[in-house]
Design an enzyme around this catalytic site. Structure first.
Site, PDB file in Angstrom:
ATOM      1  N   CYS A  40      -0.526  22.029 106.998  1.00 12.13           N
ATOM      2  CA  CYS A  40      -1.919  21.770 107.360  1.00 12.13           C
ATOM      3  C   CYS A  40      -2.729  22.235 106.160  1.00 12.13           C
ATOM      4  O   CYS A  40      -2.902  23.436 105.946  1.00 12.13           O
ATOM      5  CB  CYS A  40      -2.328  22.538 108.611  1.00 12.13           C
ATOM      6  SG  CYS A  40      -4.103  22.460 108.941  1.00 12.13           S
ATOM      7  N   CYS A  94      -6.351  24.010 107.230  1.00  9.63           N
ATOM      8  CA  CYS A  94      -6.381  25.328 107.882  1.00  9.63           C
ATOM      9  C   CYS A  94      -4.953  25.772 108.154  1.00  9.63           C
ATOM     10  O   CYS A  94      -4.242  26.134 107.219  1.00  9.63           O
ATOM     11  CB  CYS A  94      -7.285  25.345 109.120  1.00  9.63           C
ATOM     12  SG  CYS A  94      -7.006  24.063 110.364  1.00  9.63           S
ATOM     13  N   SER A  95      -4.504  25.723 109.425  1.00  5.96           N
ATOM     14  CA  SER A  95      -3.163  26.244 109.709  1.00  5.96           C
ATOM     15  C   SER A  95      -2.557  25.584 110.940  1.00  5.96           C
ATOM     16  O   SER A  95      -1.790  26.206 111.655  1.00  5.96           O
ATOM     17  CB  SER A  95      -3.250  27.757 109.923  1.00  5.96           C
ATOM     18  OG  SER A  95      -4.209  28.044 110.938  1.00  5.96           O
ATOM     19  N   CYS A  96      -2.908  24.312 111.214  1.00  6.06           N
ATOM     20  CA  CYS A  96      -2.423  23.639 112.422  1.00  6.06           C
ATOM     21  C   CYS A  96      -0.899  23.573 112.419  1.00  6.06           C
ATOM     22  O   CYS A  96      -0.277  23.325 111.373  1.00  6.06           O
ATOM     23  CB  CYS A  96      -3.022  22.240 112.517  1.00  6.06           C
ATOM     24  SG  CYS A  96      -4.818  22.307 112.642  1.00  6.06           S
TER      25      CYS A  96
END
Lengths: 90, 94, 198
Positions: free
Chosen positions: C106, C109-111
């Site tokens: 991702c 962000c951090s999906c």
């Protein structure tokens, strides 16, 4: 609203650099890719982040050749993009 | 061009560092930040996109210097003030 | 960790407690409820969920086909769901083959498929991984000690919208005699992200 794109369609990612939250990564801006599949319909993140009303909109998995994105590389990058971020390529 | 979080394809970042047997959280406060954020989104104080927006709007140097959950905490407090839940003085005090 | 760093962490912990107390006063959070929710989340969101899906896909071609076609519907057969986060997320399962390899990131962000893999590791959330894996995945995989043959094509999946991606690694050779549980034990979180072979 009917989907604008179908798998196999060639699309160009937006080249706009918006001043607000968006989920179109800058490395795809202006690049041409191929729709792999429709991932479903979801409210546009740009609108939700600003508290604006947002009707659900189609999101597509779009595949780009690394060479198209970066001028190098033999891999592909598949990016999930809302319909608003995409334009048809004839 | 774009925000500081939008790093895909950017040059200049170092080799990837991995931590062996990394725990889900490195400190109790990280777990609390995580849980607090879920509770606030669950209660509709703000939504996930507003939260991401708040993380991305951290000053670039601050974003890069902060740890992951530190970014979250800064974003949460910024949103609490923006939404009128707390004043900036209340958040800063203590 | 130096004294300075430890001091900063202590003050951050105090500030988090302070804000949590403000929210408690306003009736927006209940510390007991937070603890319970966290405990339940950590018990449910675990990389063994993803490993069990892969093992089932390896032994059951029908399940494999259903998993690749409609991840959310198929994973119920193994007793897991994508509801581990704030809401049920759409799951797309992608399969490695002799000629193609998949890796997930991702960049914004951090999906991450948290329900199937548990909380993500720090490296997954780092600018180093997010910036580099879309541009030069082979070098990144090599840093993970994973030398992918040049002939294998790589697709990087950037989880930039509402779908979360999970990789089905190739079944290792010589595992014909193993049962489903033993196969699941071979599968690592890194394999499910695509930065390890299995």
């Amino acid at each position: 609203m009917a989907d604008l794109f179908a798998p196999g369609d060639r699309v160009r990612a937006t080249s706009v650099d918006p001043p607000h939250h968006t989920r179109a990564p800058r490395y795809v801006r202006g690049a041409v890719g191929t729709v792999v599949e429709r991932e479903g319909v979801f409210p546009l993140a740009d609108d939700r982040a600003r508290g604006l009303p947002s009707a659900p909109e189609a999101v597509y998995a779009v595949r780009f050749a690394a060479r198209e994105l970066f001028g190098e590389g033999d891999h592909d990058v598949t990016v999930a993009l809302w319909e608003s971020y995409l334009r048809a390529v004839s | 061009m774009g925000r500081i979080n939008d790093v895909g394809g950017m040059h200049g970042f170092p080799p990837i560092e991995r931590e062996l047997d990394e725990p889900p959280f490195h400190a109790d406060w990280e777990a609390h930040v995580f849980a607090m954020n879920r509770a606030l989104i669950g209660r509709g104080v703000y939504n996930l996109d507003e939260f991401r927006d708040a993380v991305e709007r951290l000053p670039a140097a601050e974003y890069l210097a902060a740890s992951y959950y530190e970014r979250w905490f800064r974003a949460i407090t910024a949103l609490l003030v923006a939404k009128g839940v707390c004043t900036a003085e209340e958040v800063a005090g203590g | 960790m130096g004294g300075d760093h430890g001091g900063a962490a202590a003050s951050l912990a105090a500030r988090v407690r302070h804000v949590e107390a403000l929210l408690e006063q306003r009736g927006l959070v209940d510390p007991l409820e937070l603890d319970r929710a966290l405990e339940a989340f950590l018990a449910r969101a675990n990389p063994d969920n993803g490993a069990r899906l892969v093992a089932r896909a390896w032994v059951d071609p029908g399940f494999r086909a259903r998993l690749l076609l409609d991840g959310n519907a198929a994973i119920g057969e193994v007793g897991v769901s994508m509801g581990g986060g704030l809401q049920e997320q759409r799951l797309k399962v992608v399969e490695n083959t002799a000629t193609t390899h998949n890796v997930v990131v991702c960049t914004l962000c951090s999906c991450y498929p948290v329900a199937l893999l548990g909380p993500s590791p720090t490296w997954y959330k780092s600018e180093a991984y997010r910036s580099r894996v879309v541009r030069d995945p082979r070098s990144v995989l090599a840093e993970f000690g994973f030398a992918l043959p040049d002939a294998v094509a790589i697709t990087v999946w950037d989880a930039s919208a509402e779908t979360r991606y999970l990789v089905v690694p190739r079944r290792p050779e010589g595992t014909e005699g193993l049962d489903e549980r033993a196969l699941a034990d071979l599968v690592t979180r890194d394999g499910l992200i695509g930065v390890a072979a299995v």
